[in-house]
Design a protein around this motif. Structure first.
Motif, short mmCIF file in Angstrom:
data_model
loop_
_atom_site.label_atom_id
_atom_site.label_comp_id
_atom_site.label_asym_id
_atom_site.label_seq_id
_atom_site.Cartn_x
_atom_site.Cartn_y
_atom_site.Cartn_z
N SER A 62 -47.98 -19.17 18.18
CA SER A 62 -48.80 -19.57 19.31
C SER A 62 -50.11 -18.80 19.25
CB SER A 62 -48.08 -19.29 20.64
OG SER A 62 -47.81 -17.90 20.76
N VAL A 63 -51.06 -19.24 20.05
CA VAL A 63 -52.33 -18.53 20.15
C VAL A 63 -52.25 -17.47 21.24
CG1 VAL A 63 -54.81 -18.76 20.60
CG2 VAL A 63 -53.60 -20.56 19.35
N TYR A 64 -51.79 -17.89 22.41
CA TYR A 64 -51.66 -17.01 23.56
C TYR A 64 -50.19 -16.94 23.97
CZ TYR A 64 -56.48 -18.73 23.73
OH TYR A 64 -57.75 -19.10 23.40
N LEU A 65 -49.71 -15.78 24.34
CA LEU A 65 -48.33 -15.67 24.78
C LEU A 65 -48.19 -14.61 25.85
CD1 LEU A 65 -46.31 -13.35 22.58
CD2 LEU A 65 -48.40 -14.25 21.57
N GLU A 66 -47.35 -14.91 26.83
CA GLU A 66 -47.01 -13.90 27.82
C GLU A 66 -46.03 -12.92 27.18
OE1 GLU A 66 -45.56 -15.37 31.48
OE2 GLU A 66 -47.40 -16.46 31.99
N THR A 67 -46.28 -11.66 27.41
CA THR A 67 -45.40 -10.64 26.84
C THR A 67 -45.14 -9.60 27.92
OG1 THR A 67 -45.07 -9.15 24.97
CG2 THR A 67 -47.31 -9.31 25.84
N ASN A 68 -44.75 -8.41 27.54
CA ASN A 68 -44.53 -7.33 28.49
C ASN A 68 -44.67 -6.00 27.77
OD1 ASN A 68 -41.90 -6.79 27.24
ND2 ASN A 68 -41.26 -8.68 28.29
N VAL A 69 -44.69 -4.95 28.53
CA VAL A 69 -44.88 -3.63 27.94
C VAL A 69 -43.71 -3.26 27.04
CG1 VAL A 69 -45.11 -1.16 28.47
CG2 VAL A 69 -46.38 -2.85 29.79
N GLU A 70 -42.51 -3.77 27.35
CA GLU A 70 -41.33 -3.44 26.54
C GLU A 70 -41.51 -3.89 25.09
OE1 GLU A 70 -41.17 -4.66 29.63
OE2 GLU A 70 -40.42 -2.80 30.53
N THR A 71 -42.02 -5.11 24.89
CA THR A 71 -42.22 -5.57 23.51
C THR A 71 -43.32 -4.78 22.82
OG1 THR A 71 -43.83 -7.29 24.16
CG2 THR A 71 -41.50 -7.91 24.14
N LEU A 72 -44.34 -4.37 23.60
CA LEU A 72 -45.41 -3.57 23.03
C LEU A 72 -44.89 -2.19 22.63
CD1 LEU A 72 -48.47 -3.69 22.41
CD2 LEU A 72 -48.87 -2.73 24.67
N LEU A 73 -44.03 -1.61 23.47
CA LEU A 73 -43.43 -0.33 23.15
C LEU A 73 -42.54 -0.42 21.92
CD1 LEU A 73 -42.58 0.87 26.76
CD2 LEU A 73 -44.09 2.07 25.17
N ASP A 74 -41.81 -1.52 21.80
CA ASP A 74 -40.93 -1.70 20.64
C ASP A 74 -41.75 -1.80 19.35
OD1 ASP A 74 -38.67 -1.62 22.19
OD2 ASP A 74 -38.44 -3.80 22.33
N ALA A 75 -42.86 -2.53 19.41
CA ALA A 75 -43.70 -2.70 18.22
C ALA A 75 -44.50 -1.44 17.93
CB ALA A 75 -44.64 -3.89 18.41
#
Length: 337
Positions: free
Chosen positions: A254-267
């Motif tokens: 996708s181009v744009y996606l809703e995410t959250n801080v948890e996925t950012l912390l995991d990455a």
């Protein structure tokens, strides 16, 4: 004539309509080669023409004279294509600033709706065509009934239909040339594309020696919205790749996606790029929103000070993505200093 003040400025041809060119020729009795090219281009197109419009054939019956834009990318693309002087109304900018370095001043052009325009607003703008990111409060059929054609920016097709391939800089260049064909300004479009390609080549050479890093592009659509990110099919992914970085959200089709801080912390990317300015906010405001999220102080990029800001309009599928790439390359180059 194209003028380049520095290596890091993207020059664009000045836009001159056929009527203005005729007045200049009449007053001076002569014309520069650029003026002659523009004047000739106004007489050599053959309509109707058929273009690809997000996977569908779209017939353009005659040269459009007036344009309503939706979103800021349309402004930049039309400017590069040589047709920005035909914009009579704007919409869908959500309070974002005008793109920098436009060849003409569009600040006085009426904004008929700061968000997604309705059929009534579009028809009321009295434009021949709409160019933008797509329709949310109208349909192609509704506009066609009023004799208005809707042209969707190639890199925004995912708003109306699923993308089958990623949008990259080549897609931006192709979009400029497509709009040049629509508005009978192909000579201007081709020369500006050549300028942009040369700038891109120089930037990639600058990034060639950079150490490879992981990165994420995140943003907030509004102060009340949740964290979002840029996936693997948008121009932001290509920008990161050309800057020598791996997008941690690249697997998202996708181009744009809703995410959250948890996925950012995991990455836990080495670099975080915050796309700001979507609703008029500055980088510090956007950064404060991210830093207020629980757990973000543990992110490697936050601890190392490798969080950078790039205008959201410079991470869109239009010529300003060149400036977005330049900002990413220049900002990350300072990390090792």
């Amino acid at each position: 004539m194209i003028t380049t003040t520095t290596r890091r400025s993207v020059a664009r041809l000045p836009i001159i309509s056929a009527a203005v060119a005729a007045l200049v020729l009449g007053a001076s009795g002569c014309a520069t080669q650029a003026e002659e090219t523009t004047d000739d281009a106004a007489t050599n197109a053959s309509y109707p023409i058929t273009i690809d419009n997000c996977g569908a054939d779209l017939s353009i019956e005659g040269e459009p004279e007036t344009i309503l834009t939706i979103g800021t990318s349309a402004l930049s693309l039309l400017d590069a294509a040589g047709a920005a002087d035909r914009i009579v109304a704007r919409s869908g900018e959500f309070g974002a600033a005008l793109p920098e370095d436009l060849s003409i001043d569009l600040s006085g052009v009426e904004i008929v709706d700061p968000s997604d325009p309705t059929t009534e607003k579009i028809v009321g703008a009295n434009a021949d065509v709409v160019v933008g990111y797509g329709l949310f409060n109208s349909t192609d059929e509704d506009l066609a009934a009023s004799g208005i054609t809707n042209i969707v920016i190639e890199g925004e097709c995912s708003h109306d239909a699923g993308l089958t391939s990623a949008t990259d800089f080549d897609a931006i260049f192709a979009d400029i040339e497509r709009l040049g064909a629509v508005f009978n300004t192909s000579d201007v479009a081709a020369e500006n594309v050549a300028e942009l390609k040369a700038e891109l080549d120089e930037l990639e050479a600058d990034a060639g020696t950079a150490e490879e890093k992981s990165a994420a592009v995140v943003y907030y659509f509004s102060p009340a919205s949740t964290l979002s990110a840029r996936g693997g099919l948008g121009i932001a992914n290509d920008i990161l790749a050309r800057a020598g970085m791996n997008n941690v959200y690249a697997a998202e089709e996708s181009v744009y996606l809703e995410t959250n801080v948890e996925t950012l912390l995991d990455a836990d990317p080495d670099v975080i790029v915050i796309a700001y300015g979507l609703y008029g906010e500055d980088f510090e405001t956007a950064k404060a929103l991210l830093f207020d999220e629980p757990g973000t102080s543990d992110l490697t990029a936050v601890k190392n000070g490798t969080v950078i800001g790039v205008l959201a309009s410079d991470l869109a599928p239009d010529p300003d993505a060149i400036r977005g790439l330049r900002t990413v390359i220049d900002s990350t180059a300072t990390f090792s200093e």
